[in-house]
Design an enzyme around this catalytic site. Structure first.
Site, PDB file in Angstrom:
ATOM      1  N   CYS A  61     -46.836  15.503   8.140  1.00  0.00           N
ATOM      2  CA  CYS A  61     -48.189  15.030   7.827  1.00  0.00           C
ATOM      3  C   CYS A  61     -48.208  13.509   7.798  1.00  0.00           C
ATOM      4  O   CYS A  61     -49.120  12.895   7.271  1.00  0.00           O
ATOM      5  CB  CYS A  61     -48.678  15.608   6.507  1.00  0.00           C
ATOM      6  SG  CYS A  61     -47.650  15.187   5.102  1.00  0.00           S
TER       7      CYS A  61
ATOM      8  N   ASP B 114     -41.807  22.102   9.304  1.00  0.00           N
ATOM      9  CA  ASP B 114     -42.788  21.183   8.729  1.00  0.00           C
ATOM     10  C   ASP B 114     -42.011  20.378   7.705  1.00  0.00           C
ATOM     11  O   ASP B 114     -41.957  20.724   6.524  1.00  0.00           O
ATOM     12  CB  ASP B 114     -43.942  21.965   8.099  1.00  0.00           C
ATOM     13  CG  ASP B 114     -45.043  21.063   7.586  1.00  0.00           C
ATOM     14  OD1 ASP B 114     -45.060  19.875   7.953  1.00  0.00           O
ATOM     15  OD2 ASP B 114     -45.874  21.547   6.809  1.00  0.00           O
TER      16      ASP B 114
END
Length: 133
Positions: free
Chosen positions: A92, A42
């Protein structure tokens, strides 16, 4: 030029130089190569897409710098995952440079291949969930 601009550019330059030399920007990870069956990356990103914003002070160059910095993490992930293992890459952000662009870069430059995430994940029976097939 703001302090944030300088910090982002310095971090990106270190990452680009390390990648060019085949090294990790912050030194090698504390684990040996081929250690993990699965690596979830991530990556640090520009956060564009994380939440609606009324104003945005990033430039295209900032986004490109984030994408370059993320490649160092992709290199580390590719080295840490065992042959036949999986690297899951997520951000994101919704920018092409940080997502599709980095996936394309990884496929062209690392010993990774693209697999359909729906195979074995979405199609896995999940008790209590309807409509997943």
């Amino acid at each position: 030029i703001t302090r944030r601009d300088v910090e982002i550019r310095a971090r990106t330059m270190r990452a680009e130089e390390a990648l060019a030399a085949g090294e990790f920007p912050a030194g090698p990870p504390p684990w040996a190569h081929d250690t993990f069956h699965h690596v979830l990356l991530d990556g640090p990103c520009s956060a564009m897409g994380q939440k609606p914003l009324l104003s945005w002070d990033y430039t295209q160059k900032d986004v490109e710098d984030h994408a370059a910095y993320q490649r160092a993490f992709l290199v580390a992930a590719a080295k840490l995952v065992k042959v036949g293992g999986t690297v899951t890459y997520s951000t994101c952000s919704v920018t092409i440079d940080e997502n599709e662009g980095n996936v394309r870069w990884a496929l062209d430059n690392l010993p990774l291949k693209l697999v359909d995430a729906r195979q074995g994940v979405v199609n896995t029976p999940m008790p209590g969930l309807r409509g997943w097939a």
